[in-house]
Design a protein around this motif. Structure first.
Motif, mmCIF file in Angstrom:
data_model
loop_
_atom_site.group_PDB
_atom_site.id
_atom_site.type_symbol
_atom_site.label_atom_id
_atom_site.label_comp_id
_atom_site.label_asym_id
_atom_site.label_seq_id
_atom_site.Cartn_x
_atom_site.Cartn_y
_atom_site.Cartn_z
ATOM 1 N N THR A 154 24.115 17.798 54.644
ATOM 2 C CA THR A 154 22.760 17.569 54.977
ATOM 3 C C THR A 154 22.126 19.048 54.713
ATOM 4 N N ALA A 155 22.528 19.947 55.602
ATOM 5 C CA ALA A 155 22.285 21.437 55.549
ATOM 6 C C ALA A 155 22.159 21.941 54.025
ATOM 7 N N VAL A 156 23.330 21.824 53.207
ATOM 8 C CA VAL A 156 22.987 22.337 51.822
ATOM 9 C C VAL A 156 22.298 21.669 50.818
ATOM 10 N N ALA A 157 22.237 20.163 50.938
ATOM 11 C CA ALA A 157 21.401 19.505 50.314
ATOM 12 C C ALA A 157 19.941 19.777 50.603
ATOM 13 N N LEU A 158 19.487 20.018 51.828
ATOM 14 C CA LEU A 158 18.173 20.288 52.255
ATOM 15 C C LEU A 158 17.883 22.001 51.574
ATOM 16 N N ALA A 159 18.901 22.696 51.689
ATOM 17 C CA ALA A 159 18.794 23.949 51.027
ATOM 18 C C ALA A 159 18.443 24.063 49.631
ATOM 19 N N ILE A 224 25.711 30.116 50.068
ATOM 20 C CA ILE A 224 26.196 29.468 51.340
ATOM 21 C C ILE A 224 27.060 30.672 52.292
ATOM 22 N N HIS A 225 26.613 30.537 53.380
ATOM 23 C CA HIS A 225 27.161 31.726 54.433
ATOM 24 C C HIS A 225 27.876 31.316 55.305
ATOM 25 N N VAL A 226 29.296 31.051 55.510
ATOM 26 C CA VAL A 226 29.672 30.497 56.699
ATOM 27 C C VAL A 226 30.231 31.589 57.922
ATOM 28 N N ARG A 227 29.274 31.545 59.082
ATOM 29 C CA ARG A 227 29.437 32.743 60.014
ATOM 30 C C ARG A 227 29.539 32.172 61.473
ATOM 31 N N SER A 228 30.018 33.182 62.210
ATOM 32 C CA SER A 228 30.008 32.695 63.572
ATOM 33 C C SER A 228 28.788 32.579 64.420
ATOM 34 N N ASN A 229 28.922 31.633 65.282
ATOM 35 C CA ASN A 229 27.710 31.226 66.125
ATOM 36 C C ASN A 229 27.869 32.228 67.381
ATOM 37 N N PHE A 230 28.851 33.043 67.537
ATOM 38 C CA PHE A 230 29.163 33.830 68.591
ATOM 39 C C PHE A 230 29.007 35.254 68.384
ATOM 40 N N SER A 231 28.920 35.748 67.027
ATOM 41 C CA SER A 231 28.482 37.159 66.891
ATOM 42 C C SER A 231 27.523 37.305 65.881
ATOM 43 N N ASP A 232 27.247 38.357 65.607
ATOM 44 C CA ASP A 232 26.387 38.694 64.548
ATOM 45 C C ASP A 232 27.055 39.306 63.147
ATOM 46 N N ASN A 233 28.449 39.143 63.182
ATOM 47 C CA ASN A 233 29.274 39.861 62.121
ATOM 48 C C ASN A 233 29.116 38.718 60.932
ATOM 49 N N GLU A 234 29.054 39.609 59.738
ATOM 50 C CA GLU A 234 29.190 38.712 58.616
ATOM 51 C C GLU A 234 30.301 37.447 58.433
ATOM 52 N N GLY A 235 30.072 36.473 57.672
ATOM 53 C CA GLY A 235 31.275 35.708 57.904
ATOM 54 C C GLY A 235 31.753 35.599 56.200
ATOM 55 N N THR A 236 31.909 34.576 55.955
ATOM 56 C CA THR A 236 32.317 34.397 54.401
ATOM 57 C C THR A 236 31.033 33.907 53.583
#
Ligand code: ASP
Ligand code: MG
Length: 408
Positions: A154-159, A224-236
């Motif tokens: 849903t998210a990627v299709a909306l984006a 697409i940026h896969v990242r943590s909900n618990f930090s502000d770090n960059e993800g993948t």
């Protein structure tokens, strides 16, 4: 414009929903239009499935969708309230309300169109738009769902439809890892990965993102940026631009313990047999993964293939029919299997990768039951009980534990 998706673990309870509301409003404050997609709270979907199964073994799939879509409907309303109580304007929608149109394959529907007018109108009023993940509406007006993990899609299709700059997938881990950290504590976060590699990772068991969502991302070039909900770090970051990436030979090792192996024994070795078998499975909407055929004595063949264990009951009844129709000797099911896969775009041009993988398994006395390859992946089926040992051995063999990146 940014699309942010939060999974079930990110909205598992009221405190967490409030935290999501804060992140969303921060993004809004930074001057972005924000569209949020969320999953059902915690393990709601699992609980709903359990309820249905208590009523009947195989609930009608249309009614399953009706039931499962309520999970996400609950979470969008709660998040909208949380955003309101922070003093911002938000509005929640079901998939059907925002015009996420799908085909009518209940429980695993595919999105065929998104009518974004309603979302754009709300955004232009300065509102934060919250859309229920994992659901849509078929052309003939039935509620549908997109398969487990479908909120990613849903998210990627909306984006894609909205032309958003980035689709952020928030999760409870820091990003995509070189292996599952629960099996391999030395696994490291991958900074950048191509769509193709991510597709293979998702297809072979990496649970961070639903496969279909990555396909969508690749087809429409959604960053697409896969990242943590618990930090502000960059993800993948999942993108196309390979030139900005270190050209690693191997990106990661994945495993999958959700499949079963079926062997059809003693079928005549003549044209049309495989076509018939796999047509029967396809007609029942069964996805087949690996396939091996061995021709033995008396012109008889054995055909083995793997399927999702969720489809096992359906497949067993199909196999009974197939055995009878073809006059085969019988069939066998093995549920104690695991698939381990090695992924990396660099293997295309680098010989010896398969040999190294097989040696890593051999050095640990692990027997390989099936093998399949693509240009950027090698998969082996092994005994389920050896999966951890296998993933660790292969991860180490390619230096992924040391952060050593071998260049192609
Ligand atoms: N709630 C659905 C599931 O658990 C969809 C999702 O989480 O993406 O599979
Ligand atoms: Mg998920």
């Amino acid at each position: 414009m940014i699309v942010q998706k939060f999974g079930g673990t990110s909205v598992a309870d009221i405190e967490k929903i409030k935290r999501v509301a804060q992140r969303v409003t921060q993004t809004y404050e930074q001057g972005n239009d924000v569209v949020v997609v969320i999953s059902a709270l915690g393990d709601t979907t699992d609980r709903l499935i359990k309820l249905a199964k208590e009523i009947c073994d195989r609930p009608p799939e249309r009614e399953m969708d009706m039931l499962l879509s309520t999970g996400e409907q609950m979470s969008v309303a709660l998040l909208s309230m949380a955003i309101h109580s922070l003093g911002y304007q938000a509005i929640s929608f079901t998939g059907a309300q925002v015009g996420i149109v799908t085909d009518s394959t209940h429980t695993k529907a595919k999105i065929i169109d998104i009518k974004v007018a309603r979302i754009l109108e709300e955004l232009s009023k300065g509102r934060i738009v919250i859309v229920a993940g994992f659901q849509g509406v078929s052309l003939d007006d039935h509620i549908t769902t997109l398969g487990r993990g479908g909120s990613d899609t849903t998210a990627v299709a909306l984006a894609a439809s909205l032309g958003a700059e980035v689709c952020e997938i928030y999760t409870d881990v820091e990003g995509v890892f070189t292996a599952d950290p629960r099996l391999v504590p030395e696994a490291r976060k991958i900074d950048r990965i191509t769509y193709d590699e991510m597709l293979e990772m998702a297809a072979t068991g990496a649970k961070v993102m639903q496969l279909r969502s990555v396909e969508f991302g690749r087809n429409y070039g959604v960053v697409i940026h896969v990242r943590s909900n618990f930090s502000d770090n960059e993800g993948t970051w999942i993108t196309d631009s390979e030139e900005r990436m270190e050209k690693a030979i191997i990106r990661g090792v994945t495993h999958d313990v959700t499949e079963a192996k079926i062997t059809l024994m003693g079928v005549p070795d003549r044209p049309g047999i495989a076509a018939y078998l796999f047509r029967c499975l396809a007609d029942a909407n069964i996805n087949v993964d690996m396939i091996i055929q061995n021709v033995g004595e008396n012109n008889q063949a054995d055909i083995s293939f793997t399927i999702s264990r969720d489809d096992l009951d359906k497949v067993k009844s199909i196999m009974e029919k197939v055995v009878e129709e073809l006059g085969a000797r019988g069939f066998d099911c093995d549920e104690e299997i695991a698939k381990i896969s090695l992924i990396g775009a660099g293997m295309k041009t680098h010989p010896g990768v398969a040999a190294d993988m097989f040696s890593a398994l051999a050095e640990h006395n692990i027997n390989i039951e099936m093998i399949s390859t693509s240009s950027i992946k090698i998969s082996c089926v092994i005994k389920a009980s050896e999966v951890q040992k296998a993933v660790q051995a292969v991860h180490r063999k390619f230096g992924l534990d040391k952060g050593v990146v071998m260049h192609g």
